[in-house]
Structures are given as structure tokens and as C-alpha cells.
Motif scaffolding. Structure first.
Motif, PDB file in Angstrom:
ATOM      1  N   VAL A   1       2.507  -4.237  -2.399  1.00  0.00           N
ATOM      2  CA  VAL A   1       1.429  -4.691  -1.517  1.00  0.00           C
ATOM      3  C   VAL A   1       1.991  -5.530  -0.374  1.00  0.00           C
ATOM      4  N   ALA A   2       2.927  -6.418  -0.695  1.00  0.00           N
ATOM      5  CA  ALA A   2       3.530  -7.250   0.338  1.00  0.00           C
ATOM      6  C   ALA A   2       4.289  -6.414   1.360  1.00  0.00           C
ATOM      7  N   ALA A   3       4.939  -5.349   0.897  1.00  0.00           N
ATOM      8  CA  ALA A   3       5.659  -4.461   1.810  1.00  0.00           C
ATOM      9  C   ALA A   3       4.690  -3.751   2.755  1.00  0.00           C
ATOM     10  N   LEU A   4       3.538  -3.343   2.239  1.00  0.00           N
ATOM     11  CA  LEU A   4       2.528  -2.715   3.093  1.00  0.00           C
ATOM     12  C   LEU A   4       2.014  -3.697   4.144  1.00  0.00           C
ATOM     13  N   ILE A   5       1.780  -4.925   3.750  1.00  0.00           N
ATOM     14  CA  ILE A   5       1.317  -5.941   4.703  1.00  0.00           C
ATOM     15  C   ILE A   5       2.378  -6.196   5.763  1.00  0.00           C
ATOM     16  N   ALA A   6       3.639  -6.291   5.330  1.00  0.00           N
ATOM     17  CA  ALA A   6       4.730  -6.516   6.289  1.00  0.00           C
ATOM     18  C   ALA A   6       4.808  -5.376   7.292  1.00  0.00           C
ATOM     19  N   ALA A   7       4.671  -4.154   6.808  1.00  0.00           N
ATOM     20  CA  ALA A   7       4.728  -2.995   7.704  1.00  0.00           C
ATOM     21  C   ALA A   7       3.540  -2.980   8.671  1.00  0.00           C
ATOM     22  N   SER A   8       2.364  -3.341   8.159  1.00  0.00           N
ATOM     23  CA  SER A   8       1.174  -3.319   9.019  1.00  0.00           C
ATOM     24  C   SER A   8       1.210  -4.407  10.087  1.00  0.00           C
ATOM     25  N   GLN A   9       1.964  -5.484   9.817  1.00  0.00           N
ATOM     26  CA  GLN A   9       2.054  -6.595  10.771  1.00  0.00           C
ATOM     27  C   GLN A   9       3.373  -6.584  11.536  1.00  0.00           C
ATOM     28  N   SER A  10       4.113  -5.481  11.439  1.00  0.00           N
ATOM     29  CA  SER A  10       5.384  -5.304  12.162  1.00  0.00           C
ATOM     30  C   SER A  10       6.390  -6.409  11.832  1.00  0.00           C
ATOM     31  N   GLN A  11       6.461  -6.760  10.547  1.00  0.00           N
ATOM     32  CA  GLN A  11       7.398  -7.786  10.094  1.00  0.00           C
ATOM     33  C   GLN A  11       8.606  -7.124   9.432  1.00  0.00           C
ATOM     34  N   ALA A  12       9.720  -7.838   9.439  1.00  0.00           N
ATOM     35  CA  ALA A  12      10.922  -7.312   8.795  1.00  0.00           C
ATOM     36  C   ALA A  12      10.694  -7.208   7.290  1.00  0.00           C
TER      37      ALA A  12
END
Length: 287
Positions: A147-158
Motif C-alpha cells: 500500500v505504501a508503495a502505491l501511495i509513493a508511486a501516486s505521489q511521485s515519490q522515490a
């Protein structure tokens, strides 16, 4: 323990694991914890983050801090924060149901008369519950990472994964906390000889009694030596040791004992609860 006893214990454990897997209440309790974990750790924080600004939902944290808490690197900290109280309460319910239901259904009578010795039968339950706790904590960790990886991807985070030592520390913390509460539930189930009373007593202790005692300790210092070493205090302190952000803590998360003290107290309680369950069910009649 000889080879035959070990084989009997393994067989009893496999049978107990099969019973748990076929039991709807087992999956309901585990699923509820995963759902609560995702809701409080990510859903509410994500809604607060996307709404902009600090609010009661965000506990006053700025948007940058909220985002950091939802990234993969923060998972070891985040997924342990709800274990001290809410996750512990659910696992206590599971332990109480697992042992207490055997009295209501007459399962223990059948096991004791047709199966292995009482010690092996109850030890198999303890081993099964320990296995479930480890599997649940690992599953929650993987789900939170995803879930955290999906959030990071959606917010353009590393996509920065947590360090291995930090991950192992978080998983070990979760196993220690949830394992202690699960064994506490098993002991209460053996004492009450039924699931309903055991669940009620356990929840009252976790959610009410310990908080009241710590409140009393604030105005009557002599009992602090007791309240500082209660099961919930040790669990909350170990979860609190994982915190790296400022702001209001999750209910049940404390900073009273050091990490080492918390771990020792939890280990002592876990051993006492496990040994107490085996001893009580071995020595006492079923009627």
C-alpha cells in the motif's frame, strides 16, 4: 522430549492449525486487524493529506510529515503503532476464543480422551497461536509495504524500502506485542472455561482497567511500580520505541519503559501466560 513425543506434538499442532483454518471466526479476527491497520495507518492519513492542511484527522501533523508516514520507509514504525491496544485486543480475543470455545463445544473432552496427552494438546495450541502471530505480523508488513508503495508511486515519490535491520526490528516488535496478548487471551479462556466471559474480561482489561490504573498512578505515585510493568504498559512502551515523529501518539502507545525493559517484561508475561495455560488445563477437570 523423545522422538515420539515430538512427532505427537507436530501432529497435534497440524491438527490445531487445520481447525483454525476451517474456523470462520479465525479469519474474521485476522481480517479485521488487517483492515483496521490499513484504515488508521493509511486511509485516514491519505484523506487528511489530500484534503490539505492540518486537521483533527491528521493529529495536527503537516502534510509533509503525513506523506513521510505513508511511504514504504516508514512501514516498520507505522504498522506497529496500533498493535499495543487495538491489535492486541483483537489477538486477545483470538486466544480466548481458541481455548475457550473448546470447552463450549466439548472439543477438549474429545482431545483428552482420544488424542495425545493434555500437555501435548495444550502445547500444540500455544505453538499454533505463536505460528499464527508470526504469520499475521509478516502478512501485515507485506500488505503495508504494498500500500505504501502505491501511495509513493501516486505521489511521485522515490520508492525507498525500509532498511533490513529496521524491518526486522518492526516485525520482532509486532510479534512480541501480539504474541503476548494472544497468550493472555488463551490463559483467560482457560480460566473462564468458555469464550464469551473470557472475551469480555480480556477486553475490559485491555481497554479499561489498565488505563484506569495508570490514571490512578498519576495521583498516587506508590502504585507506579505496578502500573509501569503491566502488560499493556510494556506493549505500549515497545511500540512507542518505534516512533520517530512528533505529535499525538496512537492510543495505547507509551514511553514509560525502555525498549530493553519492555521486551523483557513482555517475554516474562508471555512465558507466564503460556506456562499458566498448560498447567491449568493439565491440572483441572473439564467439568
Amino acid at each position: 522430549m523423545n522422538g515420539m513425543a515430538i512427532r505427537d506434538l507436530i501432529a497435534s499442532t497440524n491438527a490445531e492449525m487445520l481447525r483454525l483454518r476451517k474456523w470462520p471466526a479465525f479469519w474474521i479476527v485476522l481480517g479485521t486487524w488487517i483492515l483496521l491497520n490499513l484504515t488508521f495507518a493509511y486511509l485516514f492519513n491519505y484523506l487528511a493529506y489530500t484534503s490539505g492542511g492540518s486537521s483533527r484527522m491528521s493529529n495536527g501533523l503537516p502534510r509533509e510529515a503525513l506523506l513521510r508516514q505513508m511511504l514504504p520507509a516508514a512501514v516498520p514504525e507505522v504498522f506497529t503503532q496500533g498493535m499495543a491496544m487495538f491489535g492486541g485486543a483483537l489477538m486477545l480475543v483470538l486466544g480466548a476464543l481458541t481455548v475457550g470455545s473448546g470447552y463450549g463445544w466439548g472439543t477438549w473432552k474429545t482431545v483428552y480422551t482420544q488424542g495425545p496427552s493434555r500437555v501435548q494438546a495444550v502445547a500444540a495450541v500455544v505453538v499454533s497461536l505463536a505460528t499464527v502471530v508470526v504469520a499475521l505480523v509478516c502478512a501485515a508488513f507485506v500488505v503495508d509495504i504494498a500500500v505504501a508503495a502505491l501511495i509513493a508511486a501516486s505521489q511521485s515519490q522515490a520508492l525507498t524500502m525500509p532498511a533490513l535491520d529496521r524491518s526486522l526490528l518492526g516485525i520482532s516488535t509486532g510479534v512480541a506485542i501480539l504474541g503476548m496478548w494472544t497468550l493472555a487471551g488463551a490463559l483467560i479462556g482457560a480460566i473462564a472455561r468458555g469464550p464469551a466471559l473470557a472475551v469480555g474480561l480480556g477486553l475490559v482489561w485491555v481497554l479499561v482497567v489498565e488505563n484506569l490504573l495508570r490514571g490512578v498512578a498519576g495521583i498516587f505515585a506508590p502504585i507506579e511500580v505496578v502500573t509501569d510493568h503491566l502488560p499493556g504498559t510494556a506493549a505500549g512502551s515497545l511500540a512507542g520505541a518505534m516512533r520517530t515523529v512528533d505529535g499525538p501518539a496512537t492510543p495505547g502507545v507509551l514511553q514509560i519503559l525502555s525498549p530493553t525493559e519492555s521486551l523483557v517484561v513482555l517475554a516474562v508475561y508471555s512465558v507466564l501466560f503460556a506456562v499458566g495455560t498448560v498447567w491449568l488445563m493439565r491440572r483441572r477437570d473439564l467439568v
